[in-house]
Design a protein around this motif. Structure first.
Motif, PDB file in Angstrom:
ATOM      1  N   GLN A 204     -11.768 -19.797   1.853  1.00 52.62           N
ATOM      2  CA  GLN A 204     -11.117 -18.521   2.124  1.00 52.62           C
ATOM      3  C   GLN A 204      -9.620 -18.605   1.860  1.00 52.62           C
ATOM      4  N   PRO A 205      -8.978 -17.471   1.594  1.00 54.29           N
ATOM      5  CA  PRO A 205      -7.545 -17.484   1.273  1.00 54.29           C
ATOM      6  C   PRO A 205      -6.667 -17.675   2.502  1.00 54.29           C
ATOM      7  N   ILE A 206      -5.479 -18.232   2.270  1.00 53.49           N
ATOM      8  CA  ILE A 206      -4.455 -18.365   3.301  1.00 53.49           C
ATOM      9  C   ILE A 206      -3.131 -18.577   2.573  1.00 53.49           C
ATOM     10  N   ALA A 207      -2.052 -18.043   3.082  1.00 50.49           N
ATOM     11  CA  ALA A 207      -0.740 -18.281   2.471  1.00 50.49           C
ATOM     12  C   ALA A 207      -0.468 -19.780   2.486  1.00 50.49           C
ATOM     13  N   TYR A 208      -0.033 -20.319   1.349  1.00 44.48           N
ATOM     14  CA  TYR A 208      -0.118 -21.762   1.151  1.00 44.48           C
ATOM     15  C   TYR A 208       1.131 -22.295   0.449  1.00 44.48           C
ATOM     16  N   MET A 209       1.741 -23.310   1.060  1.00 46.31           N
ATOM     17  CA  MET A 209       2.900 -24.005   0.499  1.00 46.31           C
ATOM     18  C   MET A 209       2.610 -25.496   0.500  1.00 46.31           C
ATOM     19  N   GLY A 263      -0.955 -10.701   0.407  1.00 41.57           N
ATOM     20  CA  GLY A 263      -0.651 -11.438   1.619  1.00 41.57           C
ATOM     21  C   GLY A 263      -0.876 -12.926   1.539  1.00 41.57           C
ATOM     22  N   HIS A 264      -1.160 -13.475   0.325  1.00 38.28           N
ATOM     23  CA  HIS A 264      -1.460 -14.901   0.203  1.00 38.28           C
ATOM     24  C   HIS A 264      -0.586 -15.563  -0.856  1.00 38.28           C
ATOM     25  N   PRO A 265       0.733 -15.510  -0.708  1.00 39.64           N
ATOM     26  CA  PRO A 265       1.601 -16.204  -1.665  1.00 39.64           C
ATOM     27  C   PRO A 265       1.288 -17.695  -1.680  1.00 39.64           C
TER      28      PRO A 265
END
Length: 427
Positions: A204-209, A263-265
């Motif tokens: 599933q998507p999540i903002a990720y760095m 919403g998922h940069p």
């Protein structure tokens, strides 16, 4: 610099942890328990809102999975029980401790984010069993779940603003949370991590760095690229092969993925260096805390539109912004405000605004007052010649529509003051 024997022990232990996880996962998938926390997309009022807290800053114990676990809590000064705060988990490395994260030494407290947050976040430094995060059977994910439930029952938390970050083993554990709890955490930041704490789910998507050194000989960058590519795909980003800095360049590169779902940069940083939580460019700038804070603080309580990380300032301002006349068509203007200050230092923010026509690039300049120096700057490329500061746009924030704005921020030494000669020009 850590002694060679210490680094060798860390390499051996991390390699053993990775092998143990892979062996265990061959027989059974790591399974975490479903969290009771509100999902990240739901702005809910936690039970702690509106009531006097019983939790205080310091070390606390909790029973999780039949074991006594501990964590260090840092509550904002002048905590307001009616204000929902960000909740940030900062996870230690192999052999590190919650105390190392909370009080600094090898790193600044909470990886440098506590100072940048300016009392806008509740920080948690959990303690791993045997100073690591192997997460067998989802044990450590459950520990995080239990801490969230305990904290939110007593403190006022913005349920759309939960974050996790960590270095090395702490990065691996933050990756496990991205896999297992994408609906609980708004974003994760992974420093020099590996697939050593498992990945239950991971679809599933999540903002990720993610951040990694090109010469890391503890957890090689090849594994980090695989982790990165999984979430670039989950987030619907356009496929890419980011360019890393050249060996010996003493620099870092930033790659912001395009086309990601709302919403998922997704951002990838590579630096010319090895296994370290404090990558430093050749010019002496420790850029990672500011970049991480910019990434986390870009999110609002409602799901944002996809955009590259743009720094937002902490809520406390110590000086009003300087107003200027609206810029003419095709031009730009700049306004400055001091958003935080302390003895011997300050944090400033500059807002760049386009005129009545779009612009494609901008340059801001000003003169530092006597005794001032800049130590870190984010969301812009900067140089200093004597006391003259020049800041130009990044690749992702140079094109502004008519009357649109963007910001960059910086940390400085000296006493804060409003530049009298602040200028903005556009090609």
């Amino acid at each position: 610099m850590r002694p060679a024997k210490t680094l060798n022990r860390r390499r051996t232990a991390l390699a053993a942890a990775a092998a143990a996880f892979l062996l265990a996962s061959a027989g059974a998938a790591v399974a975490g328990l479903a969290p009771a926390a509100a999902e990240v997309g739901t702005l809910a009022t936690t039970a702690g809102c509106g009531t006097a807290p019983t939790l205080t800053s310091g070390t606390h114990s909790i029973n999780s999975g039949g074991q006594n676990r501990t964590f260090i809590l840092r509550i904002p000064d002048n905590y307001d029980q009616n204000h929902p705060y960000r909740l940030i988990f900062a996870l230690h490395w192999l052999g590190g401790t919650a105390n190392d994260v909370a009080f600094g030494g090898m790193i600044q407290p909470y990886y440098g984010l506590q100072a940048l947050a300016n009392n806008s976040a509740i920080f948690v430094a959990p303690q791993g069993i045997d100073n690591g995060w192997p997460n067998p059977g989802g044990r450590d994910v459950t520990f995080i779940d239990d801490m969230i439930n305990l904290i939110e029952a007593d403190l006022c938390v913005d349920t759309t603003q939960r974050f996790s970050l960590g270095w090395s083993y702490g990065g691996g554990m933050s990756y496990a949370l991205a896999c297992a709890r994408p609906n609980v955490f708004r974003a994760v930041a992974i420093y020099s991590g590996g697939l050593i704490s498992g990945c239950d789910g991971g679809t599933q998507p999540i903002a990720y760095m993610q951040v990694h050194g090109i010469s890391d000989d503890v957890l090689p960058i090849s594994g980090a690229r695989t982790m990165r590519d999984r979430f670039a795909s989950n987030n619907g980003c356009n496929p890419a092969n980011p360019q890393d800095p050249a060996p010996g360049s003493g620099t870092h590169t930033t790659f912001v993925y395009s086309g990601c779902s709302e919403g998922h940069p997704t951002v990838w940083y590579a630096f010319d260096g090895g296994h370290t939580p404090t990558p430093t460019d050749r010019n002496g700038g420790q850029w990672l805390p500011a970049e991480t804070w910019a990434f986390f603080s870009q999110f609002e309580s409602t799901p944002p539109t996809t955009s590259p990380p743009v720094t937002t300032s902490p809520p406390v301002t110590t000086s009003p912004p300087v107003t200027t006349s609206p810029p003419p068509a095709g031009a730009c203007s700049a306004t400055y405000q001091t958003v935080n200050s302390w003895p011997g230092g300050f944090q400033g923010e500059v807002t760049v605004r386009a005129g009545s026509s779009p612009i494609n690039g901008w340059t801001v300049g000003w003169t530092l007052a006597g005794g001032q120096t800049i130590t870190e700057l984010w969301s812009g490329e900067w140089s200093v010649n004597g006391s003259a500061v020049t800041v130009t746009n990044m690749s992702w924030n140079g094109s502004l529509g008519a009357n649109a704005e963007t910001t960059f921020g910086f940390l400085g030494n000296g006493s804060p003051s409003t530049p009298a000669d602040l200028t903005c020009t556009s090609p």
